[in-house]
Motif scaffolding. Structure first.
Motif, PDB file in Angstrom:
ATOM      1  N   GLN B  28     -20.047 -23.201 -34.552  1.00 57.56           N
ATOM      2  CA  GLN B  28     -20.010 -24.564 -34.851  1.00 57.56           C
ATOM      3  C   GLN B  28     -20.130 -24.826 -36.162  1.00 57.56           C
ATOM      4  N   ARG B  29     -20.457 -24.034 -37.164  1.00 55.63           N
ATOM      5  CA  ARG B  29     -20.618 -24.272 -38.597  1.00 55.63           C
ATOM      6  C   ARG B  29     -19.079 -24.380 -39.139  1.00 55.63           C
ATOM      7  N   ILE B  30     -18.307 -23.317 -38.452  1.00 51.61           N
ATOM      8  CA  ILE B  30     -16.971 -23.253 -38.772  1.00 51.61           C
ATOM      9  C   ILE B  30     -16.091 -24.428 -38.639  1.00 51.61           C
ATOM     10  N   GLU B  31     -16.410 -24.744 -37.211  1.00 48.03           N
ATOM     11  CA  GLU B  31     -15.653 -25.895 -36.720  1.00 48.03           C
ATOM     12  C   GLU B  31     -15.927 -27.222 -37.543  1.00 48.03           C
ATOM     13  N   ILE B  32     -17.034 -27.396 -37.799  1.00 45.99           N
ATOM     14  CA  ILE B  32     -17.688 -28.524 -38.510  1.00 45.99           C
ATOM     15  C   ILE B  32     -16.930 -28.828 -39.881  1.00 45.99           C
ATOM     16  N   TYR B  33     -17.124 -27.551 -40.372  1.00 47.18           N
ATOM     17  CA  TYR B  33     -16.610 -27.417 -42.030  1.00 47.18           C
ATOM     18  C   TYR B  33     -14.917 -27.737 -41.943  1.00 47.18           C
ATOM     19  N   LYS B  34     -14.536 -27.137 -41.012  1.00 43.44           N
ATOM     20  CA  LYS B  34     -13.084 -27.121 -40.650  1.00 43.44           C
ATOM     21  C   LYS B  34     -12.575 -28.645 -40.710  1.00 43.44           C
ATOM     22  N   GLN B  35     -13.426 -29.638 -39.956  1.00 48.43           N
ATOM     23  CA  GLN B  35     -13.022 -31.093 -39.929  1.00 48.43           C
ATOM     24  C   GLN B  35     -13.055 -31.565 -41.392  1.00 48.43           C
ATOM     25  N   ILE B  36     -14.019 -31.204 -42.180  1.00 50.56           N
ATOM     26  CA  ILE B  36     -13.968 -31.973 -43.213  1.00 50.56           C
ATOM     27  C   ILE B  36     -12.917 -31.203 -44.111  1.00 50.56           C
ATOM     28  N   ALA B  37     -12.800 -30.141 -44.244  1.00 54.40           N
ATOM     29  CA  ALA B  37     -11.917 -29.251 -45.210  1.00 54.40           C
ATOM     30  C   ALA B  37     -10.541 -29.731 -44.910  1.00 54.40           C
ATOM     31  N   ASN B  38     -10.274 -30.098 -43.613  1.00 53.27           N
ATOM     32  CA  ASN B  38      -8.796 -30.278 -43.150  1.00 53.27           C
ATOM     33  C   ASN B  38      -8.554 -31.814 -43.394  1.00 53.27           C
ATOM     34  N   SER B  39      -9.277 -32.702 -43.463  1.00 49.36           N
ATOM     35  CA  SER B  39      -9.081 -33.970 -43.418  1.00 49.36           C
ATOM     36  C   SER B  39      -9.277 -34.525 -44.856  1.00 49.36           C
ATOM     37  N   VAL B  52     -15.047 -32.377 -33.093  1.00 48.28           N
ATOM     38  CA  VAL B  52     -15.345 -31.019 -32.799  1.00 48.28           C
ATOM     39  C   VAL B  52     -15.599 -30.796 -31.394  1.00 48.28           C
ATOM     40  N   LYS B  53     -15.851 -31.750 -30.736  1.00 48.50           N
ATOM     41  CA  LYS B  53     -16.066 -31.860 -29.185  1.00 48.50           C
ATOM     42  C   LYS B  53     -14.601 -31.257 -28.385  1.00 48.50           C
ATOM     43  N   GLU B  54     -13.584 -31.867 -29.108  1.00 52.64           N
ATOM     44  CA  GLU B  54     -12.200 -31.441 -28.525  1.00 52.64           C
ATOM     45  C   GLU B  54     -12.218 -29.808 -28.165  1.00 52.64           C
ATOM     46  N   VAL B  61     -24.689 -33.677 -31.107  1.00 54.69           N
ATOM     47  CA  VAL B  61     -24.651 -34.607 -32.259  1.00 54.69           C
ATOM     48  C   VAL B  61     -25.542 -34.000 -33.202  1.00 54.69           C
ATOM     49  N   ASP B  62     -26.779 -33.560 -32.812  1.00 52.31           N
ATOM     50  CA  ASP B  62     -27.740 -33.162 -33.661  1.00 52.31           C
ATOM     51  C   ASP B  62     -27.231 -31.995 -34.580  1.00 52.31           C
ATOM     52  N   THR B  63     -26.611 -31.253 -34.012  1.00 52.40           N
ATOM     53  CA  THR B  63     -26.037 -30.112 -34.652  1.00 52.40           C
ATOM     54  C   THR B  63     -24.908 -30.410 -35.686  1.00 52.40           C
ATOM     55  N   VAL B  64     -24.246 -31.576 -35.460  1.00 50.99           N
ATOM     56  CA  VAL B  64     -23.305 -32.175 -36.451  1.00 50.99           C
ATOM     57  C   VAL B  64     -24.025 -32.686 -37.779  1.00 50.99           C
ATOM     58  N   TYR B  65     -24.936 -33.152 -37.563  1.00 48.65           N
ATOM     59  CA  TYR B  65     -25.822 -33.609 -38.493  1.00 48.65           C
ATOM     60  C   TYR B  65     -26.621 -32.908 -39.302  1.00 48.65           C
TER      61      TYR B  65
END
Lengths: 153, 153
Positions: B28-39, B52-54, B61-65
């Motif tokens: 989860q941490r990797i995916e969430i970070y990827k989204q920000i780093a990629n964009s 990330v849900k994709e 939601v809680d994990t994301v926050y």
DNA sequence: TTCTAAATAAGAATTATTACTATTTAGATT
DNA sequence: AATCTAAATAGTAATAATTCTTATTTAGAA
């Protein structure tokens, strides 16, 4: 000129601006604006609401939020850029920056020295039509630094 | 070096930093970070969540926050100072400013010219210990300016 | 492989802000 | 001064963003 007179002048300006924009001069507007104009604490909506309730016990939360938005729209007050959950407001029209304490969330005004002026990155105007520049310095304020020292002893 | 490799490097850095801070390396941490780093869109929490849900349909939601907050705490991502209801995130560690469009809320990165440097008002350090400086330029972006012109015709 | 604290999912709760609606009122008009 | 009307307000409900709670899962140490 004393402080009371200064505030009266600001209220007069508010009245003028209201009339100019076809908005009514209501006691709520005056009281809400007074709270921001009188304070150097950059209060949030709730703080304004609590303060206004002292003299107007029936004032509603909605009125405070609505009024803050309309005062902002008429450039009488400004929202401080922040990362906090609550919006903070400022009635000082002089260009200045903000020091935001990450410990206590206090917002301090940083006024520029006479020879200084607000920076504008060279690339900024490439992105569009600039309305205003906002600078926040984040850190730990002197009060909180002192408290840290006191705790250590 | 291609883009994929760049991202892998960033993920490696994230893993290193997690280990350094005694935090677990979770998918989860990797995916969430990827989204920000990629964009380069400075996404908000909801946008990150949807993206990330994709690949992880059960992410909460809680994990994301929670993850956004911990990534912020470890200086892997930063919150953009704004006046918007949603927090916006940025993974670019190079010092830069932001152009925020008041029409569409888009956030653009403003990188400084080689000879330029981030301004620091002379009076700033009087207020306490400075952590970082944040500059936002608010205005109407070129895209929105163009749309205004198109509408007029 | 086992174990344990850290992290997560799911959903409830909280917080800040905005919307709704009936009532009041500023201020224009008579 | 009395009347009128759209603008503003009070009171309360609703929404939106974020955080909390708890039972379950899992990373990674032993």
């Amino acid at each position: 000129m004393d402080n009371k007179q200064l505030i009266e002048e600001k209220i007069d300006y508010l009245k003028t601006m209201c009339k100019l924009k076809g908005m009514r001069v209501t006691p709520q507007r005056i009281e809400i604006y007074k709270q921001i104009a009188n304070s150097c604490e950059h209060p949030d909506a709730e703080t304004v609401y609590e303060a206004v309730k002292e003299t107007m016990p029936n004032v509603s939360v909605d009125t405070v939020y609505r009024t803050l938005s309309s005062l902002e729209e008429m450039d009488m007050i400004f929202r401080v850029d922040n990362q906090l959950p609550k919006a903070r407001f400022d009635a000082d029209k002089r260009p200045h920056h903000h020091f935001i304490c990450v410990k206590c969330n206090e917002v301090y005004d940083i006024f520029l020295e006479p020879n200084e002026n607000v920076l504008l990155p060279k690339n900024a105007e490439k992105f569009g039509e600039i309305k205003d520049v906002n600078v926040q310095i984040r850190g730990i304020c002197n009060k909180c630094l002192q408290e840290q020292i006191n705790k250590q002893n």
